[in-house]
Motif scaffolding. Sequence first.
Motif, PDB file in Angstrom:
ATOM      1  N   ASN A  42      -2.924  -9.714   6.964  1.00 25.63           N
ATOM      2  CA  ASN A  42      -3.320  -8.806   6.683  1.00 25.63           C
ATOM      3  C   ASN A  42      -3.222  -7.444   6.466  1.00 25.63           C
ATOM      4  O   ASN A  42      -4.083  -6.678   6.507  1.00 25.63           O
ATOM      5  CB  ASN A  42      -4.333  -8.702   8.814  1.00 25.63           C
ATOM      6  CG  ASN A  42      -4.356 -10.370   8.471  1.00 25.63           C
ATOM      7  OD1 ASN A  42      -4.862 -10.938   8.183  1.00 25.63           O
ATOM      8  ND2 ASN A  42      -3.526 -10.868   9.886  1.00 25.63           N
ATOM      9  N   ALA A  43      -2.060  -6.928   6.269  1.00 26.11           N
ATOM     10  CA  ALA A  43      -1.678  -5.758   5.936  1.00 26.11           C
ATOM     11  C   ALA A  43      -1.554  -5.435   4.552  1.00 26.11           C
ATOM     12  O   ALA A  43      -2.689  -4.011   4.089  1.00 26.11           O
ATOM     13  CB  ALA A  43      -0.488  -5.794   7.009  1.00 26.11           C
ATOM     14  N   VAL A  44      -1.682  -6.900   3.547  1.00 28.81           N
ATOM     15  CA  VAL A  44      -1.520  -6.337   2.649  1.00 28.81           C
ATOM     16  C   VAL A  44      -2.484  -7.217   1.740  1.00 28.81           C
ATOM     17  O   VAL A  44      -2.266  -8.211   1.797  1.00 28.81           O
ATOM     18  CB  VAL A  44      -0.321  -5.684   2.096  1.00 28.81           C
ATOM     19  CG1 VAL A  44       0.235  -5.066   2.149  1.00 28.81           C
ATOM     20  CG2 VAL A  44       0.858  -7.219   1.720  1.00 28.81           C
ATOM     21  N   ASP A  45      -3.263  -6.649   0.355  1.00 26.97           N
ATOM     22  CA  ASP A  45      -3.452  -8.559  -0.566  1.00 26.97           C
ATOM     23  C   ASP A  45      -2.493  -9.237  -1.038  1.00 26.97           C
ATOM     24  O   ASP A  45      -1.445  -8.838  -1.602  1.00 26.97           O
ATOM     25  CB  ASP A  45      -4.681  -6.936  -1.293  1.00 26.97           C
ATOM     26  CG  ASP A  45      -5.124  -7.964  -2.222  1.00 26.97           C
ATOM     27  OD1 ASP A  45      -5.044  -9.614  -2.532  1.00 26.97           O
ATOM     28  OD2 ASP A  45      -6.058  -7.570  -3.085  1.00 26.97           O
ATOM     29  N   CYS A  67       1.006  -4.293   9.494  1.00 23.99           N
ATOM     30  CA  CYS A  67      -1.131  -3.400  10.139  1.00 23.99           C
ATOM     31  C   CYS A  67      -0.072  -2.206  10.307  1.00 23.99           C
ATOM     32  O   CYS A  67       0.683  -1.998  11.143  1.00 23.99           O
ATOM     33  CB  CYS A  67      -1.486  -4.474  10.612  1.00 23.99           C
ATOM     34  SG  CYS A  67      -1.817  -5.639  10.158  1.00 23.99           S
ATOM     35  N   PRO A  68      -1.040  -1.216   9.700  1.00 22.68           N
ATOM     36  CA  PRO A  68      -1.584  -0.060  10.482  1.00 22.68           C
ATOM     37  C   PRO A  68      -1.077   0.021  12.493  1.00 22.68           C
ATOM     38  O   PRO A  68      -2.062  -1.337  13.019  1.00 22.68           O
ATOM     39  CB  PRO A  68      -2.216   0.770  10.427  1.00 22.68           C
ATOM     40  CG  PRO A  68      -3.129  -0.019   8.955  1.00 22.68           C
ATOM     41  CD  PRO A  68      -2.127  -1.150   9.183  1.00 22.68           C
ATOM     42  N   HIS A  83      -4.224  -1.690  14.619  1.00 22.00           N
ATOM     43  CA  HIS A  83      -4.916  -2.457  13.597  1.00 22.00           C
ATOM     44  C   HIS A  83      -4.153  -4.339  13.977  1.00 22.00           C
ATOM     45  O   HIS A  83      -4.964  -4.915  13.046  1.00 22.00           O
ATOM     46  CB  HIS A  83      -5.192  -2.419  12.322  1.00 22.00           C
ATOM     47  CG  HIS A  83      -5.818  -1.033  12.554  1.00 22.00           C
ATOM     48  ND1 HIS A  83      -5.420   0.662  12.962  1.00 22.00           N
ATOM     49  CD2 HIS A  83      -6.921  -0.469  11.338  1.00 22.00           C
ATOM     50  CE1 HIS A  83      -6.373   1.018  12.516  1.00 22.00           C
ATOM     51  NE2 HIS A  83      -7.988   0.298  12.091  1.00 22.00           N
ATOM     52  N   ASN A 140       2.042  -6.501  15.464  1.00 18.78           N
ATOM     53  CA  ASN A 140       2.646  -4.821  14.557  1.00 18.78           C
ATOM     54  C   ASN A 140       3.780  -4.695  15.761  1.00 18.78           C
ATOM     55  O   ASN A 140       5.132  -4.190  15.043  1.00 18.78           O
ATOM     56  CB  ASN A 140       2.181  -4.701  13.848  1.00 18.78           C
ATOM     57  CG  ASN A 140       1.322  -3.973  14.771  1.00 18.78           C
ATOM     58  OD1 ASN A 140       0.635  -4.120  15.991  1.00 18.78           O
ATOM     59  ND2 ASN A 140       0.058  -3.136  14.062  1.00 18.78           N
ATOM     60  N   ASP A 148       4.390   0.448   8.514  1.00 14.63           N
ATOM     61  CA  ASP A 148       2.445   0.104   9.090  1.00 14.63           C
ATOM     62  C   ASP A 148       1.791   1.092   8.163  1.00 14.63           C
ATOM     63  O   ASP A 148       0.733   0.963   7.903  1.00 14.63           O
ATOM     64  CB  ASP A 148       3.073   0.092  10.187  1.00 14.63           C
ATOM     65  CG  ASP A 148       2.794   1.345  10.574  1.00 14.63           C
ATOM     66  OD1 ASP A 148       3.009   2.195   9.749  1.00 14.63           O
ATOM     67  OD2 ASP A 148       2.307   1.890  11.877  1.00 14.63           O
ATOM     68  N   ALA A 149       2.169   1.148   6.526  1.00 16.85           N
ATOM     69  CA  ALA A 149       1.038   1.776   6.155  1.00 16.85           C
ATOM     70  C   ALA A 149       0.064   0.649   5.376  1.00 16.85           C
ATOM     71  O   ALA A 149       0.594   0.368   5.127  1.00 16.85           O
ATOM     72  CB  ALA A 149       2.116   3.198   5.050  1.00 16.85           C
ATOM     73  N   LYS A 150      -1.255   1.823   5.055  1.00 14.63           N
ATOM     74  CA  LYS A 150      -1.943   1.149   4.877  1.00 14.63           C
ATOM     75  C   LYS A 150      -1.998   1.237   3.408  1.00 14.63           C
ATOM     76  O   LYS A 150      -1.721   1.891   2.064  1.00 14.63           O
ATOM     77  CB  LYS A 150      -3.208   1.348   4.745  1.00 14.63           C
ATOM     78  CG  LYS A 150      -4.639   0.428   4.233  1.00 14.63           C
ATOM     79  CD  LYS A 150      -4.927  -0.122   5.176  1.00 14.63           C
ATOM     80  CE  LYS A 150      -5.980  -1.524   4.311  1.00 14.63           C
ATOM     81  NZ  LYS A 150      -5.141  -2.744   4.861  1.00 14.63           N
ATOM     82  N   GLU A 170      -2.199   0.225  -0.956  1.00  9.17           N
ATOM     83  CA  GLU A 170      -3.326  -0.878  -2.064  1.00  9.17           C
ATOM     84  C   GLU A 170      -2.818  -1.427  -3.311  1.00  9.17           C
ATOM     85  O   GLU A 170      -3.004  -3.055  -3.277  1.00  9.17           O
ATOM     86  CB  GLU A 170      -4.273  -0.133  -1.769  1.00  9.17           C
ATOM     87  CG  GLU A 170      -4.657  -0.191   0.117  1.00  9.17           C
ATOM     88  CD  GLU A 170      -5.926   0.767  -0.097  1.00  9.17           C
ATOM     89  OE1 GLU A 170      -6.614   1.898  -0.964  1.00  9.17           O
ATOM     90  OE2 GLU A 170      -6.946   0.898   1.363  1.00  9.17           O
TER      91      GLU A 170
END
Lengths: 222, 313, 154
Positions: C19-22, C69-70, C73, C80, C108-110, C112
Amino acid sequence: MIVAEQKPLPEIIEMVSPFKKLLILGCGTCVKTCFAGGEEEVAVLASILRLDARHKGKDIQITELTIERQCENEFIQEASEAVSANDAVLSLACGAGVQDIARRFKNTPVLPGLNTTFVGVMESRGLFTEECLCCGDCRLGMTGGVCVLARCAKKLSNGPCGGSRNGKCEVNPEIDCAWQLVIDRMTCLGTLDSLRQYCPPRDWRSSNSAGPRKLLREDMVI
Amino acid sequence: MSGEYVSKLEKKLSSGGFAVTAELGPPRGANENVIAEKAKLLSCWVDGVNITDNQTAIVRMSSIAACVHVLEAGLEPIMQMVTRDRNRIALQSDLLGAYSLGIRNILCLSGDHHVFGSQPDALGVFDVDSIQLLRIVDEMRRSGRDMSGYQLDTPPRMFVGAAANPFADPFDYRVIRLAKKIDAGARFIQTQCIYNLERFRGWMSRLCQEGLTEKVYILGGVTPLKSAGMAKYMAQKVAGMDIPEAVIRRMEGVPREKAAREGVKIALETIHELQTIAGVRGVHIMAIENEQAVGALVEEARLMKIPGCLEGE
Amino acid sequence: MPENYKEPIRAIALFYCVNAVDRQVVKKLEGNCQLDLRLVKMPCSSMVKEVFLLRALEAGAEAVLVLVCPKGHCQFADGNIRASKRVERTGKLLGEAGLGGGRVSINDAKLETEEEILLALRQALSQADASGIAAGSKISNKEYIPSSADGVEK
């Protein structure tokens, strides 16, 4: 439950350094509940010790095993094979468990991996509090279910000292003043007046002050 | 009649006098001259001198030994005895020893917790608590027996006192606790330093209502502040101390060099107030390492001067 | 620096919450980033445990990075937070034993893009280097990598 915490790793590493084959023996009762000596802690410690050995270029073979209780012969037997296959046992039990293991396996060194800290409760997740000193003469009925022996820093029997402030103990503001808890509870129960009564000095013979204690239950002896 | 009283302090209080006691801290060493010097400063101005027992849990000359030096200096000691460091065997033994050396007043305390001291790694004994110690001393005086029931040859007969902190929590229980101390044998009470007179008055009126002031002599605690910093430190750091904002502001409101004088003024006003409160039978001036302030304060408050006493002799 | 010098390939394990990264972006990195990268996919970062991180090190990883996840979130409330506590504790244990507390880290940074994730991996390796212990070996001992049976799918 009996609450314990893992010894500092440098101390453990030093203790186990003479041994090439080590059994890390967990205990699945009290110390598991306080996250100090169950399967998970055994696995983590084993991994750390292997990493340490590799880092130092040393050989170590670690067996991991956790039994239900290290203070009861019935369960201890389950560890016999693993004990005899190793040079030493690092026991992650309380002090009683470590001794019971040592007593049963006379020819194997048994080392303590934990410091046994107190008899207490998990007040909230991850927070443990000392509640009982095992004094052998319970007076909880007189103090509203709060043990002043275990929980007052001065073991006062006749009321709070002058250091009680905003319900906290002068020794550590994180700790509740036991006497404040007693008074609050007895106020609630409407029995505060009974605290006017003088409480005489304890007879410490019921504690370990008179030497190690034994308890014999004739009816259980076969 | 005088035979009924075991000490001059007891006699003065029993005969209705307004007593003055002070505090003297033994040295961190074996130099008896330190005590003689401090005793000289106090000699004309007090009825008794409390000799602290390893106060703040820092190792000092024993209270008993320092009491003997004070006796030699012509003053009457009040031996403080804490339950922190000795079990009941040692406490009773020291009571016998102290009496044999001429010590006649005792203040029974639990003691400052050792985690605050210079040796926090020590074992805190706390075999008995201060109320139980009061009873031990009282029992020796009344029945002549030690805790085991043994009839002592020449039992100590001491004038027994206890401490009280009117400002500590829980407030409602403080009166019950004092009553317990009186039941256990306390004949005089020395209180925590008083800066919050309103709260102290409230406490005293409760004692009067309960009839406790009929049974015990209350000596109000007074400590002259030396600076605004000291006031703030005590307010924040010393457990069971109640220094109202107004007092701190008053200390801050004077130039630094006049702060000590302001502290003395506040102490004088407190003493005068205490003299008007029903049930207060004396003052206990705690000015550790500031003993010269005691004489000045007592003189200025016109409390007492021992007749014929020449200062510094 | 001699001409024929080749930068050694660094070994790192990446535990990531799906859920945190693709997942596709992460997958693209594998075998395509000049790193000996081992991926461990988690349905939630709360699946991470101290022992998994340690075993990744035992398997030869020089560093372990956990992507979560951040704050606020996590789909499962506080996975997290649990993960960060466990990473912190693992680091503490490693530090205490003198085995490099900086070898495990959490982010925990988004993140992408591949580049962002790669940067995070490089940072995790620098942090491991800063803690003074470099394992320097490739991830070789595959048995220590947690299996899907622990709720962690490879």
